[in-house]
Design a protein around this motif. Sequence first.
Motif, short mmCIF file in Angstrom:
data_model
loop_
_atom_site.label_atom_id
_atom_site.label_comp_id
_atom_site.label_asym_id
_atom_site.label_seq_id
_atom_site.Cartn_x
_atom_site.Cartn_y
_atom_site.Cartn_z
N HIS A 1 0.85 -1.20 0.00
CA HIS A 1 0.00 0.00 0.00
C HIS A 1 0.88 1.24 0.00
CE1 HIS A 1 -3.77 -2.21 1.12
NE2 HIS A 1 -2.85 -3.10 1.46
N PRO B 1 -6.08 -7.23 -0.38
CA PRO B 1 -5.96 -5.83 -0.82
C PRO B 1 -6.59 -4.79 0.11
CG PRO B 1 -7.26 -7.15 -2.41
CD PRO B 1 -6.77 -8.09 -1.36
N GLU B 2 -7.57 -5.18 0.91
CA GLU B 2 -8.27 -4.20 1.74
C GLU B 2 -7.31 -3.59 2.77
OE1 GLU B 2 -9.19 -7.50 1.62
OE2 GLU B 2 -10.64 -7.24 0.00
N THR C 1 -0.27 -3.91 -10.49
CA THR C 1 -1.10 -2.91 -9.82
C THR C 1 -2.51 -3.45 -9.62
OG1 THR C 1 0.21 -1.15 -10.78
CG2 THR C 1 -1.96 -0.52 -9.92
N HIS C 2 -2.98 -3.41 -8.38
CA HIS C 2 -4.33 -3.88 -8.08
C HIS C 2 -5.33 -2.74 -8.24
CE1 HIS C 2 -7.67 -4.66 -5.21
NE2 HIS C 2 -7.59 -5.87 -5.73
N SER C 3 -4.98 -1.57 -7.70
CA SER C 3 -5.85 -0.40 -7.86
C SER C 3 -5.02 0.85 -7.61
CB SER C 3 -7.01 -0.46 -6.86
OG SER C 3 -6.50 -0.40 -5.55
N ILE C 4 -5.51 1.96 -8.15
CA ILE C 4 -4.77 3.20 -7.94
C ILE C 4 -5.75 4.36 -7.94
CG2 ILE C 4 -4.20 3.42 -10.42
CD1 ILE C 4 -1.42 4.48 -9.42
N ASP C 5 -5.57 5.28 -6.98
CA ASP C 5 -6.34 6.53 -7.00
C ASP C 5 -5.40 7.66 -6.58
OD1 ASP C 5 -6.28 6.68 -4.18
OD2 ASP C 5 -8.15 5.56 -3.98
N ALA D 1 -1.81 3.74 -4.08
CA ALA D 1 -1.67 2.67 -5.07
C ALA D 1 -1.55 1.37 -4.29
CB ALA D 1 -0.42 2.88 -5.91
#
Length: 189
Positions: free
Chosen positions: A53, A93-94, A170-174, A178
């Motif tokens: 993270h 991921p959480e 990459t699992h998610s990005i904002d 990331a």
Amino acid sequence: MANSSSLVFLFFFFFFYSTLATAKTHRFVRSISPSSLGLDKPQKLSQLHFFFHDVVGGTNQTAVRVAAAPSTDKSPTQFGAVVMIDDPLTESPESWSKVVGRAQGMYASASQTELGFLMTLSFVFTQGEFNGSTLSVLGRNTVLSAVREMPIVGGSGVFRFATGYAQAKTHSIDALEAIVEYNVSVFHY
Ligand SMILES: *[C@@H]1O[C@H](CO)[C@@H](O)[C@H](O)[C@H]1NC(C)=O
Ligand SMILES: *[C@@H]1O[C@H](CO)[C@@H](O)[C@H](O)[C@H]1NC(C)=O
Ligand SMILES: *[C@@H]1O[C@H](CO)[C@@H](O)[C@H](O)[C@H]1NC(C)=O
């Protein structure tokens, strides 16, 4: 002739002196057996799976830019930016997921043509038999690629003599965070 006997004396003096000096300069190194370090056991191959993270803003920021060149902010790849991190590593991921370790070190923008970071960091594990053991990562991370691969160049604790590689996706990005999935495969004893 007095001169030739003193030459002979000088010759032997320097001969023995240099032999002694050579022996002395190597006294900080010695050969040991692999079994004295427990290396006579077969190597293990382990795979670690976790989520990294990278929180670049907000109240719980874990990645801070510590250096940049005067031209960094004009560069499309942020060339020259150096970011110090202490990022949590979690099982899923959480963000509330169990923390298994941290990624401590830095990444730096090292490419002028694409988003490519030099990663120099330690994965520090904090759970069970891995608690306190580390793996050292040194490699290139082109963060917009689907899968990136970075060498594992060493380790400590249960990971002494480790070699292997990490794969990152990459699992998610904002704007603030990331989340990156890692699989790390390592040989160790
Ligand atoms: C920051 O961390 C605290 C303590 O773990 C937590 O309560 C809070 O929700 C976190 N804030 C954000 C924005 O994630
Ligand atoms: C990990 O090791 C530290 C320092 O030795 C200790 O304080 C901590 O309780 C350990 N954590 C676990 C989960 O074993
Ligand atoms: C890690 O391995 C799992 C299981 O093989 C796979 O589903 C996942 O896509 C892999 N992730 C990465 C980042 O390589």
